[in-house]
Write an enzyme that holds these catalytic residues in place. Structure first.
Site, PDB file in Angstrom:
ATOM      1  N   LYS A  17       0.841  -1.205   0.000  1.00 31.45           N
ATOM      2  CA  LYS A  17       0.000   0.000   0.000  1.00 31.45           C
ATOM      3  C   LYS A  17       0.876   1.255   0.000  1.00 31.45           C
ATOM      4  O   LYS A  17       0.708   2.160  -0.817  1.00 31.45           O
ATOM      5  CB  LYS A  17      -0.905   0.028   1.230  1.00 31.45           C
ATOM      6  CG  LYS A  17      -1.553   1.393   1.508  1.00 31.45           C
ATOM      7  CD  LYS A  17      -2.425   1.358   2.738  1.00 31.45           C
ATOM      8  CE  LYS A  17      -1.717   1.505   4.037  1.00 31.45           C
ATOM      9  NZ  LYS A  17      -1.329   2.872   4.384  1.00 31.45           N
ATOM     10  N   ASN A  18       1.851   1.292   0.913  1.00 32.40           N
ATOM     11  CA  ASN A  18       2.632   2.516   1.103  1.00 32.40           C
ATOM     12  C   ASN A  18       3.647   2.770  -0.006  1.00 32.40           C
ATOM     13  O   ASN A  18       4.174   3.866  -0.121  1.00 32.40           O
ATOM     14  CB  ASN A  18       3.311   2.487   2.473  1.00 32.40           C
ATOM     15  CG  ASN A  18       2.281   2.596   3.578  1.00 32.40           C
ATOM     16  OD1 ASN A  18       1.113   2.915   3.320  1.00 32.40           O
ATOM     17  ND2 ASN A  18       2.682   2.324   4.795  1.00 32.40           N
ATOM     18  N   CYS A 111      -5.430  12.410  12.882  1.00 34.46           N
ATOM     19  CA  CYS A 111      -5.779  10.997  12.681  1.00 34.46           C
ATOM     20  C   CYS A 111      -6.046  10.380  14.040  1.00 34.46           C
ATOM     21  O   CYS A 111      -5.990  11.061  15.060  1.00 34.46           O
ATOM     22  CB  CYS A 111      -4.681  10.261  11.918  1.00 34.46           C
ATOM     23  SG  CYS A 111      -3.374   9.684  12.978  1.00 34.46           S
ATOM     24  N   ARG A 116      -0.857  15.042  12.960  1.00 35.07           N
ATOM     25  CA  ARG A 116       0.227  14.612  12.049  1.00 35.07           C
ATOM     26  C   ARG A 116       0.445  15.762  11.081  1.00 35.07           C
ATOM     27  O   ARG A 116      -0.161  15.825  10.038  1.00 35.07           O
ATOM     28  CB  ARG A 116      -0.145  13.310  11.360  1.00 35.07           C
ATOM     29  CG  ARG A 116      -0.169  12.131  12.340  1.00 35.07           C
ATOM     30  CD  ARG A 116      -0.627  10.853  11.694  1.00 35.07           C
ATOM     31  NE  ARG A 116       0.247  10.380  10.622  1.00 35.07           N
ATOM     32  CZ  ARG A 116      -0.094   9.391   9.781  1.00 35.07           C
ATOM     33  NH1 ARG A 116      -1.266   8.805   9.896  1.00 35.07           N
ATOM     34  NH2 ARG A 116       0.713   8.994   8.841  1.00 35.07           N
ATOM     35  N   ASP A 301       4.747   0.780  12.107  1.00 35.84           N
ATOM     36  CA  ASP A 301       3.561   0.101  11.581  1.00 35.84           C
ATOM     37  C   ASP A 301       3.463  -1.355  12.014  1.00 35.84           C
ATOM     38  O   ASP A 301       2.482  -2.019  11.689  1.00 35.84           O
ATOM     39  CB  ASP A 301       3.533   0.191  10.046  1.00 35.84           C
ATOM     40  CG  ASP A 301       3.331   1.613   9.558  1.00 35.84           C
ATOM     41  OD1 ASP A 301       3.518   1.862   8.361  1.00 35.84           O
ATOM     42  OD2 ASP A 301       3.009   2.476  10.394  1.00 35.84           O
ATOM     43  N   ARG A 393      -8.475  -0.844   4.765  1.00 37.49           N
ATOM     44  CA  ARG A 393      -7.632   0.215   4.200  1.00 37.49           C
ATOM     45  C   ARG A 393      -6.274  -0.317   3.781  1.00 37.49           C
ATOM     46  O   ARG A 393      -5.640   0.206   2.876  1.00 37.49           O
ATOM     47  CB  ARG A 393      -7.420   1.340   5.225  1.00 37.49           C
ATOM     48  CG  ARG A 393      -8.675   2.109   5.578  1.00 37.49           C
ATOM     49  CD  ARG A 393      -8.317   3.308   6.422  1.00 37.49           C
ATOM     50  NE  ARG A 393      -7.364   4.158   5.701  1.00 37.49           N
ATOM     51  CZ  ARG A 393      -6.909   5.311   6.200  1.00 37.49           C
ATOM     52  NH1 ARG A 393      -7.315   5.709   7.401  1.00 37.49           N
ATOM     53  NH2 ARG A 393      -6.053   6.046   5.520  1.00 37.49           N
TER      54      ARG A 393
HETATM   55  C1  EPZ Z   1       4.185   6.934   6.365  1.00 34.18           C
HETATM   56  O1  EPZ Z   1       3.373   7.982   6.891  1.00 34.18           O
HETATM   57  C2  EPZ Z   1       3.278   5.701   6.322  1.00 34.18           C
HETATM   58  N1  EPZ Z   1       2.137   5.997   5.485  1.00 34.18           N
HETATM   59  C3  EPZ Z   1       2.795   5.374   7.723  1.00 34.18           C
HETATM   60  O2  EPZ Z   1       2.072   4.148   7.660  1.00 34.18           O
HETATM   61  C4  EPZ Z   1       3.981   5.150   8.630  1.00 34.18           C
HETATM   62  O3  EPZ Z   1       3.513   4.983   9.945  1.00 34.18           O
HETATM   63  C5  EPZ Z   1       4.917   6.371   8.581  1.00 34.18           C
HETATM   64  O4  EPZ Z   1       5.300   6.665   7.230  1.00 34.18           O
HETATM   65  C6  EPZ Z   1       6.191   6.148   9.377  1.00 34.18           C
HETATM   66  O5  EPZ Z   1       6.871   5.037   8.938  1.00 34.18           O
HETATM   67  C7  EPZ Z   1       2.281   5.888   4.146  1.00 34.18           C
HETATM   68  O6  EPZ Z   1       3.314   5.550   3.609  1.00 34.18           O
HETATM   69  C8  EPZ Z   1       1.072   6.201   3.315  1.00 34.18           C
HETATM   70  P1  EPZ Z   1       6.184  10.413   8.196  1.00 34.18           P
HETATM   71  P2  EPZ Z   1       3.854   9.501   6.806  1.00 34.18           P
HETATM   72  O7  EPZ Z   1       6.008  11.661   7.435  1.00 34.18           O
HETATM   73  O8  EPZ Z   1       4.582   9.724   5.554  1.00 34.18           O
HETATM   74  C9  EPZ Z   1       6.494  13.805  11.498  1.00 34.18           C
HETATM   75  C10 EPZ Z   1       0.220   2.685   7.840  1.00 34.18           C
HETATM   76  O9  EPZ Z   1      -0.139   2.114   8.877  1.00 34.18           O
HETATM   77  N2  EPZ Z   1       6.181  14.768  10.423  1.00 34.18           N
HETATM   78  O10 EPZ Z   1       7.366   9.555   7.898  1.00 34.18           O
HETATM   79  O11 EPZ Z   1       2.685  10.354   7.108  1.00 34.18           O
HETATM   80  C11 EPZ Z   1       5.295  12.920  11.855  1.00 34.18           C
HETATM   81  O12 EPZ Z   1       4.419  13.543  12.733  1.00 34.18           O
HETATM   82  C12 EPZ Z   1       0.653   4.170   7.896  1.00 34.18           C
HETATM   83  O13 EPZ Z   1       0.307   2.144   6.733  1.00 34.18           O
HETATM   84  C13 EPZ Z   1       6.227  16.119  10.693  1.00 34.18           C
HETATM   85  O14 EPZ Z   1       6.517  16.545  11.817  1.00 34.18           O
HETATM   86  O15 EPZ Z   1       4.859   9.541   8.060  1.00 34.18           O
HETATM   87  C14 EPZ Z   1       5.980  11.691  12.445  1.00 34.18           C
HETATM   88  O16 EPZ Z   1       6.257  11.889  13.785  1.00 34.18           O
HETATM   89  C15 EPZ Z   1       0.267   4.822   9.176  1.00 34.18           C
HETATM   90  N3  EPZ Z   1       5.919  16.987   9.691  1.00 34.18           N
HETATM   91  C16 EPZ Z   1       7.280  11.629  11.639  1.00 34.18           C
HETATM   92  O17 EPZ Z   1       7.488  12.905  11.035  1.00 34.18           O
HETATM   93  C17 EPZ Z   1       5.592  16.563   8.428  1.00 34.18           C
HETATM   94  O18 EPZ Z   1       5.341  17.379   7.535  1.00 34.18           O
HETATM   95  C18 EPZ Z   1       7.278  10.558  10.549  1.00 34.18           C
HETATM   96  O19 EPZ Z   1       6.143  10.748   9.757  1.00 34.18           O
HETATM   97  C19 EPZ Z   1       5.560  15.177   8.166  1.00 34.18           C
HETATM   98  C20 EPZ Z   1       5.861  14.292   9.184  1.00 34.18           C
END
Ligand code: EPZ
Length: 417
Positions: A17-18, A111, A116, A301, A393
């Site tokens: 998915k990701n 969420c 986030r 995850d 999902r």
């Molecule tokens: C991706 O989300 C995955 N989703 C998530 O999987 C996964 O949990 C996450 O990466 C971490 O591995 C998809 O790929 C669609 P991040 P993403 O930006 O990209 C902070 C699942 O279960 N951050 O790497 O949204 C954030 O708050 C899902 O399949 C900021 O501060 O995660 C977090 O603490 C859930 N500002 C950290 O970075 C931003 O603009 C990592 O988030 C963006 C992120």
């Protein structure tokens, strides 16, 4: 579902998915059709296709392949009603700016487990010369005259999504872009490899520093999405928690080392050969310590699924989530099944319990629902997991795959609220 003893047999693992989400979104960059194979049939994929359709990217399934045609983009407006269903919708920001010079994308909102932010996505676009304002709940972005321009993007936090968005925006920008503190996740590397195959000039993907030389035009190639390492990890835990013997096929064990090691550390025999993983093991899992971290660290995850496994352990386990400090909505529900879990900030201390007993529990998000289903595989009596739309999902036909290896699980229509 009812506990039904050890699972045994073979589970085919689907496309990720990701990894699929950013690759499908890249269709916005192409003025010709694109064919993507191994795209899982999931709610989040359908949500993204609905969003792409609103923008004018037509999608058609041809057997296992998905053909996406972005030749006639009609809009650069991503409406709240679609974006609120899935945070990854924000991925359209970069390619819309690159292709049309403007984008109006709803802010995704929070969420199940808290805020986030998307500040890093905005930062990336600004470093490529765009202006980004927030108006009425929307990000309103405009590229400079002549289009996006290469620049240096330094992320304070490693972000999978912001790295993907930056890549989608800068591959056709003028000049060179350097992404520092980039995410190294396999899904980021897969996106870069796909874009490279289409003619993009990218170096360093899979490391913390990615360099991109913009190119005027990309040429679509046929591409297959990588296997889902989190689906594979979830079934690995299904084998462990039931004390069964499972063979997972169509995997990428090289992308799952931290998960395989964690399950081995709990006392299970895990073998990985080519694209197959086998798990064997009986007896309660040993206590362990897990700290989630950006790749190649332990994936957040898989945190909930490992907590379900640890809840029937012979020793105390300590699980800390450093990525999402409050990704623990599954703790109370596992407690309803008899697990003994105590929270201390972003750390869960999981104590051995006398055994899980079936109950009615509520899924709160995708991976939390996976953990509840795993716990239900061994709980005595019946477990009823509500709001399973969360599971759809990210898992394709999970109950069928579980039944095929001996689980007693069925999907039932739920009475009203
Ligand atoms: C991706 O989300 C995955 N989703 C998530 O999987 C996964 O949990 C996450 O990466 C971490 O591995 C998809 O790929 C669609 P991040 P993403 O930006 O990209 C902070 C699942 O279960 N951050 O790497 O949204 C954030 O708050 C899902 O399949 C900021 O501060 O995660 C977090 O603490 C859930 N500002 C950290 O970075 C931003 O603009 C990592 O988030 C963006 C992120």
């Amino acid at each position: 579902m009812r506990g039904n003893g050890p699972l045994s047999g073979t589970v085919p693992i689907g496309g990720s998915k990701n990894a699929a989400l950013p690759v499908l979104t890249a269709a916005i960059l192409f003025d010709r059709p694109l064919t993507i194979d191994h795209v899982p049939r999931l709610r989040d994929i359908s949500t993204l296709l609905a969003l792409l359709d609103v923008l004018g990217v037509r999608a058609a399934r041809d057997d296992e392949a998905l053909v996406l045609d972005g030749s006639n983009l009609t809009s650069s407006h991503a409406p709240y009603d679609l974006v609120r269903r899935m945070r990854a919708s924000i991925y359209v920001l970069g390619p819309l700016l690159a292709r049309t010079g403007e984008a109006r994308v709803s802010l995704p909102g929070g969420c199940a487990w808290g805020p986030r932010p998307v500040d890093l996505h905005v930062l990336a676009m600004e470093k490529l010369g765009a202006t980004v304002d927030v108006e009425h709940g929307y990000l309103v972005a405009r590229a400079p005259k002549g289009g996006l321009k290469g620049g240096t993007i330094r992320f304070a936090v490693s972000s999978v999504g912001a790295t993907c968005n930056a890549l989608l925006a800068c591959v056709t920008a003028r000049g060179r872009t350097r992404i520092e503190n980039a995410a190294e996740e396999p899904e980021v590397v897969a996106l870069a490899e796909f874009l490279e195959a289409c003619g993009a000039r990218i170096q360093g993907h899979g490391t913390r520093t990615i360099e991109v030389e913009g190119t005027a035009r990309l040429t679509p190639v046929r591409y297959a999405v990588i296997p889902d390492r989190i689906e594979a990890g979830t079934f690995l835990v299904a084998g462990a928690i039931t004390g069964g013997e499972l063979r997972l096929t169509g995997c990428r064990p090289d992308q799952m080392e931290s998960v395989l090691d964690a399950v081995r550390a709990m006392g299970f025999e895990v073998a990985a050969e080519g694209t197959e993983i086998t798990i064997r093991g009986s007896g309660p899992p040993r206590g362990t310590q897990i700290v989630t971290a950006p790749y190649p660290g332990f994936p957040t995850d898989m945190q909930a699924q490992m907590m379900a496994l640890a809840s029937i352990g012979s020793g105390v386990s300590v699980i800390t989530d450093t990525i999402y400090h409050d990704r623990f909505t599954h703790v109370a529900e596992l407690g309803r099944l008899g697990a003994d879990i105590r929270m201390d900030g972003n750390t869960a201390v999981v104590h051995p319990c006398a055994g899980l007993s079936g109950a009615h529990v509520m899924a709160t998000d995708l991976r939390a629902s996976a953990a509840l289903i795993l716990a239900g595989l061994i709980a005595e009596g019946e477990t009823r997991v509500s709001r399973v739309y969360h599971i759809d999902r990210g898992y394709e036909r999970i109950e069928e795959k579980l039944r095929a290896v001996g689980a007693d699980v069925e999907r039932v229509q739920e009475e009203g609220p």
